[in-house]
Motif scaffolding. Structure first.
Motif, PDB file in Angstrom:
ATOM      1  N   PRO A  67       0.798  -1.230   0.000  1.00 26.69           N
ATOM      2  CA  PRO A  67       0.000   0.000   0.000  1.00 26.69           C
ATOM      3  C   PRO A  67       0.831   1.279   0.000  1.00 26.69           C
ATOM      4  O   PRO A  67       0.350   2.325  -0.440  1.00 26.69           O
ATOM      5  CB  PRO A  67      -0.831  -0.117   1.288  1.00 26.69           C
ATOM      6  N   GLY A  68       2.081   1.214   0.472  1.00 26.23           N
ATOM      7  CA  GLY A  68       2.913   2.410   0.474  1.00 26.23           C
ATOM      8  C   GLY A  68       3.139   2.979  -0.918  1.00 26.23           C
ATOM      9  O   GLY A  68       3.407   4.176  -1.070  1.00 26.23           O
ATOM     10  N   GLU A  89      -8.464 -16.341   4.060  1.00 30.06           N
ATOM     11  CA  GLU A  89      -7.268 -16.873   3.414  1.00 30.06           C
ATOM     12  C   GLU A  89      -6.593 -15.814   2.554  1.00 30.06           C
ATOM     13  O   GLU A  89      -5.365 -15.730   2.506  1.00 30.06           O
ATOM     14  CB  GLU A  89      -7.620 -18.092   2.566  1.00 30.06           C
ATOM     15  N   GLY A  90      -7.393 -14.992   1.858  1.00 22.08           N
ATOM     16  CA  GLY A  90      -6.805 -13.930   1.048  1.00 22.08           C
ATOM     17  C   GLY A  90      -6.030 -12.934   1.888  1.00 22.08           C
ATOM     18  O   GLY A  90      -4.928 -12.513   1.524  1.00 22.08           O
ATOM     19  N   ARG A  91      -6.601 -12.549   3.023  1.00 22.44           N
ATOM     20  CA  ARG A  91      -5.910 -11.614   3.924  1.00 22.44           C
ATOM     21  C   ARG A  91      -4.641 -12.248   4.487  1.00 22.44           C
ATOM     22  O   ARG A  91      -3.599 -11.587   4.589  1.00 22.44           O
ATOM     23  CB  ARG A  91      -6.849 -11.187   5.057  1.00 22.44           C
ATOM     24  N   LEU A  92      -4.723 -13.514   4.842  1.00 22.68           N
ATOM     25  CA  LEU A  92      -3.566 -14.216   5.385  1.00 22.68           C
ATOM     26  C   LEU A  92      -2.468 -14.333   4.333  1.00 22.68           C
ATOM     27  O   LEU A  92      -1.273 -14.135   4.617  1.00 22.68           O
ATOM     28  CB  LEU A  92      -3.992 -15.597   5.876  1.00 22.68           C
ATOM     29  N   SER A 121       8.931  -5.925   9.831  1.00 17.83           N
ATOM     30  CA  SER A 121       8.658  -4.611   9.235  1.00 17.83           C
ATOM     31  C   SER A 121       7.255  -4.188   9.669  1.00 17.83           C
ATOM     32  O   SER A 121       6.297  -4.240   8.893  1.00 17.83           O
ATOM     33  CB  SER A 121       8.762  -4.678   7.711  1.00 17.83           C
ATOM     34  N   LEU A 122       7.139  -3.791  10.927  1.00 17.54           N
ATOM     35  CA  LEU A 122       5.815  -3.560  11.503  1.00 17.54           C
ATOM     36  C   LEU A 122       5.110  -2.347  10.912  1.00 17.54           C
ATOM     37  O   LEU A 122       3.882  -2.302  10.886  1.00 17.54           O
ATOM     38  CB  LEU A 122       5.925  -3.428  13.021  1.00 17.54           C
ATOM     39  N   GLU A 123       5.868  -1.365  10.423  1.00 18.41           N
ATOM     40  CA  GLU A 123       5.227  -0.219   9.780  1.00 18.41           C
ATOM     41  C   GLU A 123       4.512  -0.668   8.513  1.00 18.41           C
ATOM     42  O   GLU A 123       3.371  -0.266   8.242  1.00 18.41           O
ATOM     43  CB  GLU A 123       6.260   0.861   9.461  1.00 18.41           C
ATOM     44  N   ARG A 124       5.162  -1.520   7.736  1.00 21.29           N
ATOM     45  CA  ARG A 124       4.517  -2.063   6.528  1.00 21.29           C
ATOM     46  C   ARG A 124       3.336  -2.946   6.902  1.00 21.29           C
ATOM     47  O   ARG A 124       2.306  -2.937   6.231  1.00 21.29           O
ATOM     48  CB  ARG A 124       5.529  -2.870   5.706  1.00 21.29           C
ATOM     49  N   LEU A 167      -0.517  -2.473   5.660  1.00 18.90           N
ATOM     50  CA  LEU A 167      -1.286  -3.499   4.958  1.00 18.90           C
ATOM     51  C   LEU A 167      -2.595  -3.786   5.681  1.00 18.90           C
ATOM     52  O   LEU A 167      -3.644  -3.921   5.042  1.00 18.90           O
ATOM     53  CB  LEU A 167      -0.464  -4.782   4.828  1.00 18.90           C
ATOM     54  N   GLN A 168      -2.558  -3.889   7.003  1.00 19.60           N
ATOM     55  CA  GLN A 168      -3.781  -4.168   7.742  1.00 19.60           C
ATOM     56  C   GLN A 168      -4.795  -3.037   7.556  1.00 19.60           C
ATOM     57  O   GLN A 168      -6.003  -3.284   7.440  1.00 19.60           O
ATOM     58  CB  GLN A 168      -3.477  -4.395   9.229  1.00 19.60           C
ATOM     59  N   ALA A 169      -4.319  -1.794   7.511  1.00 13.70           N
ATOM     60  CA  ALA A 169      -5.218  -0.665   7.259  1.00 13.70           C
ATOM     61  C   ALA A 169      -5.796  -0.727   5.845  1.00 13.70           C
ATOM     62  O   ALA A 169      -6.980  -0.440   5.623  1.00 13.70           O
ATOM     63  CB  ALA A 169      -4.473   0.657   7.472  1.00 13.70           C
TER      64      ALA A 169
END
Length: 359
Positions: free
Chosen positions: A118-119, A218-221, A231-234, A238-240
């Motif tokens: 998403p970045g 499954e798609g989200r996983l 890389s918690l910022e990434r 992605l979760q957002a």
């Protein structure tokens, strides 16, 4: 060959992901000694270096952790609430991989790298503003063109919503202030466009050979597994983006780029700027499909008019000469037809953030 492919992938993870670097380097060491990892990863190199077997393998292991099937290994994965301990990581990883070897091998073999980062929407958003406003200026139009956005290699379609993202710039918010996806784009400079102008996307569509549905568990996983675990910022981005996708579903067509693009570009609607967009997918596309895609785009460009313009906006890597600080540079490139405008808008990191505008 496989040993070097894993070592290359390991080097490319630094400094962003020491965990992935350690995982891939440890597997490479095991392969060099004909260890048990050989039976897990042999054959992954058949797709060639461009298929990045190391990243596919790392994602398969991450999937194992995120699905709850490797609790001891999860203690090392920040995305699962853990913390990397380099001294004990490889024994835990080795045991988990061998215990789930069939699943890891099957997933690493069957999947393609998903680069739905998403970045990259941050430079895309700026590039779209430049394209819409520049196309309008060149024909004397008082307002920017609305946009028809077509994405090749769209994965889960997460990057088809740049108008629904909030950018935090110098204490102000540009874009959709209500968006669950807020990006600090870390821009140096600014695009040569009015960022306060409304970015109107009137149609959006994408294709991918292996699309993922972000509205399924499954798609989200699957999409999450391709984020480096430390890389918690990434990960948060992605979760957002996945939350945003849940409020605005978009179906990504399962199709090869050239055929899909030929159908979509058969007609260029009037009073709309048609934008073909792709980001960090070129390395996964065959030479034949690249050539055919260029032909199709050239045919459509020949039919573009002042009232029905066409743009190509891409964010892709460029190999740098030996001795350069980094082996690759990621450029945002724009072409507009029928004006013939072409140029590099800026350069950034592989994940779109940070980014430097050239003006």
């Amino acid at each position: 060959m496989l040993v070097e492919l894993f070592r290359d992938a390991a080097r490319a993870c630094l400094p962003a992901s020491p965990l992935t670097n350690l995982l891939l380097d440890s597997v490479a060491d095991d392969l060099a000694e004909s260890g048990p990892m050989t039976s897990v990863v042999c054959g992954l190199e058949l797709g060639g270096a461009g298929s990045v077997p190391g990243l596919r393998f790392a994602a398969a292991v991450h999937h194992l952790v995120l699905s709850g099937r490797a609790p001891k290994l999860a203690r090392h994965y920040p995305t699962a609430g853990g913390r990397l301990d380099p001294a004990t990581f490889w024994p835990a990883a080795r045991a988990a991989i061998l215990a789930g070897s069939d699943g890891v091998r099957e997933r690493a073999t069957a999947t393609a790298v998903q680069t739905n980062e998403p970045g990259r929407m941050a430079p895309c958003l700026g590039g779209l503003q430049v394209a819409a406003q520049e196309a309008a200026r060149r024909v004397g139009r008082s307002t920017p063109f609305p946009i028809r956005l077509l994405e090749i290699g769209a994965s889960g379609g997460l990057n088809l919503r740049p108008d629904r993202v909030a950018l935090e710039l110098d204490g102000t918010v540009v874009g959709d202030e209500t968006s669950p996806l807020r990006l600090d784009p870390a821009w140096t400079g600014r695009p040569s466009a009015d960022l306060s102008a409304e970015l109107r996307i009137v149609e959006r569509a994408g294709c991918d050979l292996h699309p993922s549905d972000p509205n399924t568990e499954e798609g989200r996983l699957h999409l999450s597994s391709f984020v480096w675990p430390d890389s918690l910022e990434r990960w948060d981005r992605l979760q957002a983006a996945l939350r945003l996708a849940s409020t605005d579903p978009i179906t990504v067509d399962r199709a090869a780029g050239p055929e899909w693009l030929a159908d979509r570009l058969a007609d260029l609607p009037a009073d709309v700027l048609t934008v073909v967009w792709h980001s960090v997918v070129w390395q996964y596309v065959s030479a034949r499909d690249r050539a055919r895609g260029r032909e199709i785009l050239a045919e459509a460009a020949a039919r573009a008019t002042d009232r029905a313009p066409l743009a190509l906006l891409v964010y892709e890597s460029r190999r740098m000469p030996p001795g350069a600080p980094m082996p690759y540079r990621f450029d945002l490139l724009l072409r507009l037809w029928p004006s013939g405008l072409a140029g590099r808008l800026g350069t950034g990191g592989g994940h779109g953030i940070p980014f430097t505008w050239l003006g």
